[in-house]
Design an enzyme around this catalytic site. Structure first.
Site, short mmCIF file in Angstrom:
data_model
loop_
_atom_site.label_atom_id
_atom_site.label_comp_id
_atom_site.label_asym_id
_atom_site.label_seq_id
_atom_site.Cartn_x
_atom_site.Cartn_y
_atom_site.Cartn_z
N SER A 1 0.95 -1.23 -0.10
CA SER A 1 -0.01 -0.04 0.08
C SER A 1 0.97 1.17 0.00
CB SER A 1 -0.91 -0.08 1.28
OG SER A 1 -1.42 1.27 1.49
N TYR B 1 -1.32 -0.36 10.70
CA TYR B 1 -1.51 -0.68 9.29
C TYR B 1 -0.11 -0.19 8.58
CZ TYR B 1 -3.32 -0.86 4.42
OH TYR B 1 -3.61 -1.05 3.25
#
Length: 260
Positions: free
Chosen positions: A155, A168
């Site tokens: 990501s 995250y």
């Protein structure tokens, strides 16, 4: 120029659309790899959706295998790889796509969300990589392409840390570090390890957050034309279809309108 993938076998994790994985990206990737000749093993926890995807691939003339698998369980991750090789005889491409994104402040965060992200985003990926590597190394020594690929879907959060994304961010930065270390380990043996880092994509990835977090995500990206899952699938196909001499180590793909 892209090479055909005829005679090769790919395993895609998080392959069912609408699940907690990088939803939509796995499905789109499986479709494009099958379209270009690869036999595709589809691994996820929602067998009903995998069965539907498998039917689409077969109806288009492709070959697919459905694998009911939770990659956070090391035994199940290994079994998914073993069943793929037992069915198709080899493994040339692993797309580590399974992942979850559970955002929010660190203060007073539900720790079980952190545990889930570490289990899926990092350990699940590592389990699949570990199980697949002997087969990828073997594939790189034999036809049809004499090269093998592992694509780890990370990501933009693996490149840029932001308030409200602490754990995250940590898991995705870890994926980047793992991928680069592994790349150095196996690249001379023609196993290419590539990192794909999507920005905002129109999937259900954010739908598993708490309501207040979903509202914040919508506010941040409400006026941004997000990527489609097919955009990331195209990027993955580009990576794995390069000639043997070309390794795309990292690809960061943002929507044009996304600033950070």
């Amino acid at each position: 120029m892209a090479e055909r993938l005829d005679g090769t076998v790919a395993l895609v994790t998080g392959a069912s659309s609408g699940t907690g994985a990088s939803s939509g990206i796995g499905e789109a990737t499986a479709l494009v790899l099958a379209e270009h000749g690869a036999a595709v093993a589809l691994a996820a926890r929602r067998v009903d959706r995998l069965t539907t995807l498998s039917a689409r691939i077969r109806d288009a003339g492709g070959t697919a295998l459905v694998l009911d698998s939770d990659v956070t369980d090391e035994a199940q991750a290994r079994d998914a790889v073993d069943r793929t090789v037992a069915e198709f005889g080899r493994l040339d491409t692993l797309v580590n796509n399974a992942g979850v994104m559970l955002l929010g402040p660190v203060v007073d965060a539900p720790v079980e969300e952190w545990q889930r992200m570490v289990q899926v985003n990092l350990l699940g990926l590592a389990y699949c990589a570990h199980a697949a590597l002997p087969h990828l190394l073997r594939a790189a020594d034999s036809g049809p392409r004499r090269v093998a690929d592992m694509v780890n879907v990370s990501s933009v959060a693996g490149r840029v840390a932001r308030e409200g994304s602490g754990v995250y961010n940590a898991t995705k930065h870890a994926v980047g570090a793992f991928s680069e270390a592994l790349r150095q380990e196996v690249t001379r043996r023609h196993v290419r390890v590539s990192l794909v880092e999507p920005g905002a994509v129109t999937t259900e990835l954010s739908s598993h957050n708490r309501p207040e977090i979903r509202a914040a995500i919508q506010q941040r990206f409400g006026d941004v034309e997000r990527l489609q899952a097919t955009d990331i699938a195209d990027a993955i196909h580009y990576i794995v279809s390069r000639p043997r001499r070309v390794a795309v180590n990292e690809m960061l793909v943002r929507p044009t309108e996304q600033q950070g």
